[in-house]
Design a protein around this motif. Structure first.
Motif, PDB file in Angstrom:
ATOM      1  N   LEU A   1      49.788  40.773  45.735  1.00 27.42           N
ATOM      2  CA  LEU A   1      49.475  39.857  44.636  1.00 27.42           C
ATOM      3  C   LEU A   1      50.429  38.661  44.650  1.00 27.42           C
ATOM      4  CD1 LEU A   1      47.885  39.205  42.063  1.00 27.42           C
ATOM      5  CD2 LEU A   1      49.515  40.604  40.792  1.00 27.42           C
ATOM      6  N   ASN A   2      51.717  38.913  44.899  1.00 27.28           N
ATOM      7  CA  ASN A   2      52.691  37.818  44.958  1.00 27.28           C
ATOM      8  C   ASN A   2      52.350  36.847  46.082  1.00 27.28           C
ATOM      9  OD1 ASN A   2      54.178  38.807  42.812  1.00 27.28           O
ATOM     10  ND2 ASN A   2      55.544  40.004  44.105  1.00 27.28           N
ATOM     11  N   ARG A   3      51.893  37.361  47.207  1.00 26.26           N
ATOM     12  CA  ARG A   3      51.532  36.490  48.334  1.00 26.26           C
ATOM     13  C   ARG A   3      50.326  35.617  47.975  1.00 26.26           C
ATOM     14  NH1 ARG A   3      51.013  33.062  50.825  1.00 26.26           N
ATOM     15  NH2 ARG A   3      50.591  32.734  53.053  1.00 26.26           N
ATOM     16  N   GLN A   4      49.352  36.176  47.269  1.00 25.31           N
ATOM     17  CA  GLN A   4      48.177  35.412  46.870  1.00 25.31           C
ATOM     18  C   GLN A   4      48.537  34.323  45.857  1.00 25.31           C
ATOM     19  OE1 GLN A   4      46.211  39.108  45.796  1.00 25.31           O
ATOM     20  NE2 GLN A   4      44.507  38.625  47.194  1.00 25.31           N
ATOM     21  N   VAL A   5      49.419  34.651  44.914  1.00 23.17           N
ATOM     22  CA  VAL A   5      49.842  33.652  43.917  1.00 23.17           C
ATOM     23  C   VAL A   5      50.647  32.543  44.591  1.00 23.17           C
ATOM     24  CG1 VAL A   5      51.255  33.295  41.856  1.00 23.17           C
ATOM     25  CG2 VAL A   5      49.770  35.295  42.008  1.00 23.17           C
ATOM     26  N   ASP A   6      51.465  32.889  45.585  1.00 23.79           N
ATOM     27  CA  ASP A   6      52.225  31.864  46.321  1.00 23.79           C
ATOM     28  C   ASP A   6      51.291  30.864  46.998  1.00 23.79           C
ATOM     29  OD1 ASP A   6      54.619  32.953  45.571  1.00 23.79           O
ATOM     30  OD2 ASP A   6      54.945  34.078  47.428  1.00 23.79           O
ATOM     31  N   GLU A   7      50.196  31.362  47.586  1.00 21.12           N
ATOM     32  CA  GLU A   7      49.232  30.475  48.235  1.00 21.12           C
ATOM     33  C   GLU A   7      48.552  29.571  47.207  1.00 21.12           C
ATOM     34  OE1 GLU A   7      46.854  28.746  51.269  1.00 21.12           O
ATOM     35  OE2 GLU A   7      48.790  29.801  51.213  1.00 21.12           O
ATOM     36  N   PHE A   8      48.233  30.131  46.044  1.00 19.24           N
ATOM     37  CA  PHE A   8      47.637  29.339  44.965  1.00 19.24           C
ATOM     38  C   PHE A   8      48.583  28.207  44.562  1.00 19.24           C
ATOM     39  CE2 PHE A   8      47.678  28.652  40.354  1.00 19.24           C
ATOM     40  CZ  PHE A   8      46.410  28.123  40.155  1.00 19.24           C
ATOM     41  N   ARG A   9      49.864  28.529  44.398  1.00 15.95           N
ATOM     42  CA  ARG A   9      50.841  27.509  44.010  1.00 15.95           C
ATOM     43  C   ARG A   9      50.985  26.432  45.090  1.00 15.95           C
ATOM     44  NH1 ARG A   9      55.566  31.654  41.846  1.00 15.95           N
ATOM     45  NH2 ARG A   9      54.616  32.155  39.814  1.00 15.95           N
ATOM     46  N   ARG A  10      50.970  26.855  46.365  1.00  9.99           N
ATOM     47  CA  ARG A  10      51.107  25.895  47.460  1.00  9.99           C
ATOM     48  C   ARG A  10      49.984  24.853  47.423  1.00  9.99           C
ATOM     49  NH1 ARG A  10      49.230  24.601  52.223  1.00  9.99           N
ATOM     50  NH2 ARG A  10      47.582  26.183  52.175  1.00  9.99           N
ATOM     51  N   VAL A  11      48.756  25.325  47.214  1.00  8.78           N
ATOM     52  CA  VAL A  11      47.622  24.407  47.175  1.00  8.78           C
ATOM     53  C   VAL A  11      47.688  23.512  45.945  1.00  8.78           C
ATOM     54  CG1 VAL A  11      45.110  24.269  47.060  1.00  8.78           C
ATOM     55  CG2 VAL A  11      46.192  25.982  48.515  1.00  8.78           C
ATOM     56  N   MET A  12      48.030  24.071  44.811  1.00  4.73           N
ATOM     57  CA  MET A  12      48.118  23.266  43.591  1.00  4.73           C
ATOM     58  C   MET A  12      49.198  22.197  43.713  1.00  4.73           C
ATOM     59  SD  MET A  12      45.808  24.056  41.330  1.00  4.73           S
ATOM     60  CE  MET A  12      46.528  23.259  39.892  1.00  4.73           C
TER      61      MET A  12
ATOM     62  N   LEU B   1      41.445  33.335  48.708  1.00  6.39           N
ATOM     63  CA  LEU B   1      42.687  34.053  48.415  1.00  6.39           C
ATOM     64  C   LEU B   1      42.617  35.536  48.739  1.00  6.39           C
ATOM     65  CD1 LEU B   1      43.716  32.383  45.012  1.00  6.39           C
ATOM     66  CD2 LEU B   1      44.624  31.930  47.298  1.00  6.39           C
ATOM     67  N   HIS B   2      41.555  35.997  49.394  1.00  4.29           N
ATOM     68  CA  HIS B   2      41.527  37.401  49.802  1.00  4.29           C
ATOM     69  C   HIS B   2      42.693  37.663  50.740  1.00  4.29           C
ATOM     70  CE1 HIS B   2      37.318  37.198  48.350  1.00  4.29           C
ATOM     71  NE2 HIS B   2      37.522  38.491  48.079  1.00  4.29           N
ATOM     72  N   ILE B   3      43.382  38.770  50.545  1.00  2.36           N
ATOM     73  CA  ILE B   3      44.616  39.041  51.280  1.00  2.36           C
ATOM     74  C   ILE B   3      44.377  39.115  52.784  1.00  2.36           C
ATOM     75  CG2 ILE B   3      44.471  41.563  51.133  1.00  2.36           C
ATOM     76  CD1 ILE B   3      47.630  39.357  50.732  1.00  2.36           C
ATOM     77  N   THR B   4      43.189  39.549  53.186  1.00  2.00           N
ATOM     78  CA  THR B   4      42.886  39.638  54.620  1.00  2.00           C
ATOM     79  C   THR B   4      42.749  38.256  55.242  1.00  2.00           C
ATOM     80  OG1 THR B   4      40.536  39.869  54.055  1.00  2.00           O
ATOM     81  CG2 THR B   4      41.784  41.898  54.461  1.00  2.00           C
TER      82      THR B   4
ATOM     83  N   ALA C   1      46.147  36.660  36.967  1.00  2.00           N
ATOM     84  CA  ALA C   1      47.394  36.021  37.406  1.00  2.00           C
ATOM     85  C   ALA C   1      47.200  34.517  37.566  1.00  2.00           C
ATOM     86  CB  ALA C   1      47.866  36.655  38.711  1.00  2.00           C
ATOM     87  N   LEU C   2      46.036  34.101  38.111  1.00  2.00           N
ATOM     88  CA  LEU C   2      45.763  32.674  38.272  1.00  2.00           C
ATOM     89  C   LEU C   2      45.621  31.980  36.916  1.00  2.00           C
ATOM     90  CD1 LEU C   2      43.218  32.576  41.250  1.00  2.00           C
ATOM     91  CD2 LEU C   2      45.714  32.622  41.292  1.00  2.00           C
ATOM     92  N   MET C   3      44.937  32.632  35.979  1.00  2.46           N
ATOM     93  CA  MET C   3      44.762  32.034  34.653  1.00  2.46           C
ATOM     94  C   MET C   3      46.102  31.887  33.940  1.00  2.46           C
ATOM     95  SD  MET C   3      41.652  31.321  34.673  1.00  2.46           S
ATOM     96  CE  MET C   3      41.554  30.685  32.999  1.00  2.46           C
ATOM     97  N   LYS C   4      47.011  32.836  34.168  1.00  2.90           N
ATOM     98  CA  LYS C   4      48.356  32.729  33.581  1.00  2.90           C
ATOM     99  C   LYS C   4      49.095  31.518  34.157  1.00  2.90           C
ATOM    100  CE  LYS C   4      52.590  35.370  32.851  1.00  2.90           C
ATOM    101  NZ  LYS C   4      53.282  36.665  33.113  1.00  2.90           N
TER     102      LYS C   4
ATOM    103  N   SER D   1      52.869  46.841  49.131  1.00  3.41           N
ATOM    104  CA  SER D   1      52.280  47.397  47.917  1.00  3.41           C
ATOM    105  C   SER D   1      51.309  46.376  47.328  1.00  3.41           C
ATOM    106  CB  SER D   1      53.366  47.727  46.895  1.00  3.41           C
ATOM    107  OG  SER D   1      53.959  46.540  46.398  1.00  3.41           O
ATOM    108  N   ARG D   2      50.584  46.797  46.321  1.00  3.20           N
ATOM    109  CA  ARG D   2      49.642  45.879  45.655  1.00  3.20           C
ATOM    110  C   ARG D   2      50.398  44.727  45.006  1.00  3.20           C
ATOM    111  NH1 ARG D   2      45.498  49.351  42.092  1.00  3.20           N
ATOM    112  NH2 ARG D   2      44.694  47.254  41.687  1.00  3.20           N
ATOM    113  N   ALA D   3      51.606  45.009  44.515  1.00  4.94           N
ATOM    114  CA  ALA D   3      52.407  43.949  43.895  1.00  4.94           C
ATOM    115  C   ALA D   3      52.830  42.919  44.941  1.00  4.94           C
ATOM    116  CB  ALA D   3      53.635  44.549  43.217  1.00  4.94           C
ATOM    117  N   ASP D   4      53.201  43.369  46.145  1.00  2.55           N
ATOM    118  CA  ASP D   4      53.571  42.434  47.217  1.00  2.55           C
ATOM    119  C   ASP D   4      52.396  41.534  47.581  1.00  2.55           C
ATOM    120  OD1 ASP D   4      56.105  43.540  47.407  1.00  2.55           O
ATOM    121  OD2 ASP D   4      55.491  45.035  48.877  1.00  2.55           O
TER     122      ASP D   4
END
Length: 366
Positions: free
Chosen positions: A298-309, A280-283, A334-337, A293-296
Motif C-alpha cells: 500500500l505504501n508503494r502504491q501511495v508513493d507512486e500516486f504522490r509522484r504523479v501528483m 496503481l495495481h501492485i503488479t 488512502a488516495l481520498m485521504k 506485507s499488504r502495508a508495504d
C-alpha cells in the motif's frame, strides 16, 4: 410464569427439561437424563405446559410376570417395582433477539489461570451473537508452515458462547495464525441467506503470557484476548502486522535486485484528450512482491500516486485517471485521504464507468 410440571427451555444457555420443584425463585429442572439443573425461574421459557406434557405409562398387573414353579420350595418374592419412565425432553426452539439477524462473531482466548499465566491453559472460545446456527471450523498454524491444524469443527447454536478447544501452554508458541470459517443458517424456518465466511488472523502468541494484554469484554466475566471475526454481517479482515524480520528480509531482497527490477513503475502515459492514465495495481509497479506485507505494498502504491501528483501540480486543467481497482477499497480510501489533506483543492470524481468500471478515480489539477 412457569410452574411445576411445565417443560421449559433456558433463556441464556442451552438445555431445558421439566420443572420438578420451585424454591425461592429457583426452578429445579429435570433434563432427559434425569439430572436436576437449578435455574432462575424468570430465565425459563415455557415450551409445553404441564397439562399438555406426555405422561409416563402406568404399570399394570400384566407387566409383572409371576415366578415360574420349581420343584423346590422357593421363598416368597416381592413384585419388582415398575421402572421409572422419563419422557425425553423435546427439542427446544432457539430464542431470537430483534438485532440477532445481523451476525456478530468473536473469537477469544481465555486463560484458565490468570494469576499464573506461565503454567495456564488457554480456552479458545467462539461467540455466536446472532439468531443463526453456525457450522464452523477452527484451525491454527505456525508462521513458517503452509498447512493448517484443525482444532474443532461443529455447529454453534444461536446466541451461544462455545469453548472450541483447550490449548496447553506448551503449544502456544506454535500458533501464529488462526482461521475461522463458517456457514450460517436457521433451522425449521425461513431465513435470509448469508455468504460463507473465512477469516484468517495473525496471532501474537507472546501476549498470552502478559497479564496487561487481557482486556474486559462484554461477552465474558474475566479479561480475555478477543478478536472480532464478524461485525454486523461484515467479516473483519485485519491488515497483517509488519513483522520486523519479514521487513528486513524484504529490504535485503530488494537491495539484491537490479534498479530496473526494484521499481518497474510504468511512466504516466497520455491518452486521447490529454488524459494521463496511471495504473496503481501492485503488479504494474513491482516485479517481485515476495516478502512484502499488504502495508508495504500500500505504501508503494501511495508513493507512486504522490509522484504523479507532484509532477503535474503546475499543469492546471490536466486530467489524471488513477486505476486502483475495486477490491476492498483500502487503496481508494488512502488516495481520498491524500486528496483531502495533502492535495486538497483539486476536482475529484469517479472515472468513466464505461472505460474503467468502478475501479478508477479522476483528478483534475486546479
Amino acid at each position: 410464569m412457569a410452574k411445576i410440571g411445565d417443560t421449559v427451555r433456558f433463556l441464556n444457555t442451552t438445555g431445558g427439561g421439566r420443572i420438578v420443584r420451585i424454591e425461592n425463585g429457583i426452578a429445579h429442572v429435570e433434563d432427559q437424563d434425569g439430572f436436576e439443573i437449578p435455574a432462575l425461574l424468570k430465565e425459563c421459557v415455557v415450551v409445553m405446559e404441564a397439562s399438555a406434557a406426555p405422561k409416563a405409562p402406568k404399570a399394570t398387573a400384566s407387566t409383572v410376570s409371576a415366578p415360574k414353579s420349581t420343584g423346590s420350595k422357593a421363598a416368597p418374592s416381592k413384585a419388582a417395582a415398575p421402572e421409572k419412565v422419563i419422557a425425553p425432553a423435546p427439542e427446544l426452539p432457539p430464542v431470537e433477539t430483534p438485532e440477532g439477524d445481523k451476525i456478530n462473531v468473536v473469537m477469544a482466548f481465555e486463560a484458565t489461570d490468570l494469576k499464573a499465566l506461565s503454567g495456564s491453559e488457554f480456552d479458545a472460545v467462539l461467540v455466536n451473537d446472532s439468531n443463526y446456527y453456525l457450522s464452523f471450523t477452527f484451525a491454527t498454524r505456525a508462521e513458517d508452515s503452509g498447512k493448517w491444524t484443525l482444532r474443532r469443527a461443529g455447529t454453534v447454536e444461536p446466541n451461544i458462547v462455545l469453548t472450541m478447544c483447550t490449548l496447553p501452554s506448551s503449544e502456544i508458541n506454535t500458533i501464529d495464525r488462526a482461521l475461522v470459517q463458517f456457514v450460517a443458517y436457521k433451522s425449521g424456518k425461513e431465513f435470509e441467506s448469508k455468504a460463507p465466511v473465512s477469516v484468517e488472523t495473525k496471532i501474537d502468541n507472546t501476549k498470552f503470557f502478559k497479564f496487561h494484554c487481557y482486556k474486559s469484554n462484554p461477552y465474558f466475566d474475566e479479561p480475555v484476548i478477543a478478536v472480532d471475526i464478524m461485525k454486523d454481517d461484515r467479516p473483519v479482515i485485519p491488515l497483517p502486522a509488519i513483522d520486523p524480520k519479514e521487513l528486513q528480509q524484504a529490504m535485503r531482497e530488494k537491495n539484491d535486485t537490479t534498479p530496473s527490477q526494484q521499481h518497474r513503475s510504468k511512466p504516466s502515459r497520455p491518452r486521447k484528450g490529454d488524459i494521463i492514465e496511471v495504473d496503481l495495481h501492485i503488479t504494474e509497479l513491482l516485479d517481485n512482491v515476495n516478502g512484502l506485507s499488504r502495508a508495504d505494498m500500500l505504501n508503494r502504491q501511495v508513493d507512486e500516486f504522490r509522484r504523479v501528483m507532484d509532477a503535474n501540480l503546475r499543469n492546471h486543467g490536466q486530467k489524471i485517471v488513477f486505476i486502483h481497482g475495486k477490491g476492498e477499497g483500502v487503496l481508494r480510501q488512502a488516495l481520498m485521504k491524500e486528496l483531502t489533506h495533502r492535495y486538497k483543492g483539486h476536482d475529484v470524481s469517479d472515472a468513466s464507468f464505461r472505460e474503467y468500471g468502478f475501479g478508477a478515480t479522476q483528478v483534475v489539477i486546479r
